[in-house]
Design an enzyme around this catalytic site. Structure first.
Site, PDB file in Angstrom:
ATOM      1  N   ILE A  56      12.141   0.004   3.038  1.00 14.73           N
ATOM      2  CA  ILE A  56      11.487  -0.749   1.963  1.00 14.73           C
ATOM      3  C   ILE A  56      10.083  -1.001   2.487  1.00 14.73           C
ATOM      4  CG2 ILE A  56      11.440  -2.852   0.582  1.00 14.73           C
ATOM      5  CD1 ILE A  56      14.468  -3.033   0.832  1.00 14.73           C
ATOM      6  N   PRO A  57       9.095  -0.250   2.000  1.00 14.61           N
ATOM      7  CA  PRO A  57       7.797  -0.118   2.681  1.00 14.61           C
ATOM      8  C   PRO A  57       6.806  -1.269   2.457  1.00 14.61           C
ATOM      9  CG  PRO A  57       7.818   1.235   0.725  1.00 14.61           C
ATOM     10  CD  PRO A  57       9.188   0.633   0.830  1.00 14.61           C
ATOM     11  N   CYS A  58       7.135  -2.445   2.962  1.00 17.23           N
ATOM     12  CA  CYS A  58       6.218  -3.575   2.846  1.00 17.23           C
ATOM     13  C   CYS A  58       4.934  -3.339   3.636  1.00 17.23           C
ATOM     14  CB  CYS A  58       6.894  -4.877   3.260  1.00 17.23           C
ATOM     15  SG  CYS A  58       7.512  -4.901   4.941  1.00 17.23           S
ATOM     16  N   HIS A  59       4.972  -2.403   4.591  1.00 14.16           N
ATOM     17  CA  HIS A  59       3.765  -2.094   5.372  1.00 14.16           C
ATOM     18  C   HIS A  59       2.678  -1.453   4.501  1.00 14.16           C
ATOM     19  CE1 HIS A  59       6.244   1.582   5.563  1.00 14.16           C
ATOM     20  NE2 HIS A  59       5.090   2.242   5.649  1.00 14.16           N
TER      21      HIS A  59
END
Length: 160
Positions: free
Chosen positions: A122-125
Site C-alpha cells: 500500500i504505497p504511502c511512500h
C-alpha cells in the site's frame, strides 16, 4: 479466524516483518533489528515474499495480494485510495484528500497515511508535500527517498 503467521524478509533498505494468515496480509513493517531470513516461510505468506522479491528485482510494478489491514473505515478508505497511485508516480496529500472528497480532511488523511500497516504494497511512500517535499514517513524519510528514486528508475550517482 486463524492465528497470525509471521516471517521476516530482507530488503535493500531494511528487514521487514510480514504478518498475515489465510485471510490476507495484515501488516508489512520495516524494523531496525537485524534478523536472519527464515528458512521456512509460512504458506500463507509465501506469495507476499515472492512478490516483494520481484519488486526489488525490478520485475514487479504492482502487487496482487490478498490484503487484510486492520483500521477504521476512514483509514481503510485512505489506504484503498493509496492503491490507485501508479508505480513511479507521486501525489500530494492535498490531491489525495481531494480524491477522497473532503479537502478539509487533509490532516486526517495524512494521519491515516502514517498509520498504513502494509509497507510498500500500500504505497504511502508515493504521497509527498504539495511542493514535492518528502514529508514525514514512518519508515524514515531516507527510505521514502530511496523507494521513490527506485520506482522512478533513477540510478544512484557516485562520486568516483
Amino acid at each position: 479466524m486463524s492465528n497470525l503467521q509471521t516471517t521476516y524478509y530482507k530488503t535493500p533498505i531494511g528487514i521487514t516483518k510480514i504478518e498475515g494468515n489465510e485471510n490476507g496480509i495484515q501488516s508489512i513493517s520495516v524494523i531496525d533489528d537485524d534478523i536472519e531470513n527464515p528458512t521456512k516461510v509460512p504458506t500463507c505468506l509465501q506469495e507476499c515474499v515472492t512478490q516483494l522479491d520481484e519488486y526489488f528485482a525490478g520485475t514487479r510494478t504492482a502487487f496482487d495480494l490478498k490484503l487484510n489491514p486492520k483500521g477504521t473505515v476512514f483509514q481503510q478508505s485512505v489506504w484503498d485510495e493509496l492503491l490507485n497511485i501508479p508505480f513511479g508516480r507521486t501525489r500530494s496529500y492535498l490531491e489525495q484528500t481531494k480524491r477522497l472528497g473532503d479537502v478539509k480532511a487533509i490532516r486526517a488523511v495524512a494521519s491515516a497515511n502514517g498509520k498504513n500497516p502494509i509497507w510498500i504494497v500500500i504505497p504511502c511512500h508515493r504521497v509527498v508535500g504539495s511542493d514535492g517535499s518528502l514529508t514525514g514517513y514512518a519508515g524514515g524519510v531516507w527510505r521514502k527517498k530511496w523507494l521513490l528514486e527506485y520506482e522512478s528508475g533513477a540510478k544512484q550517482q557516485t562520486l568516483f
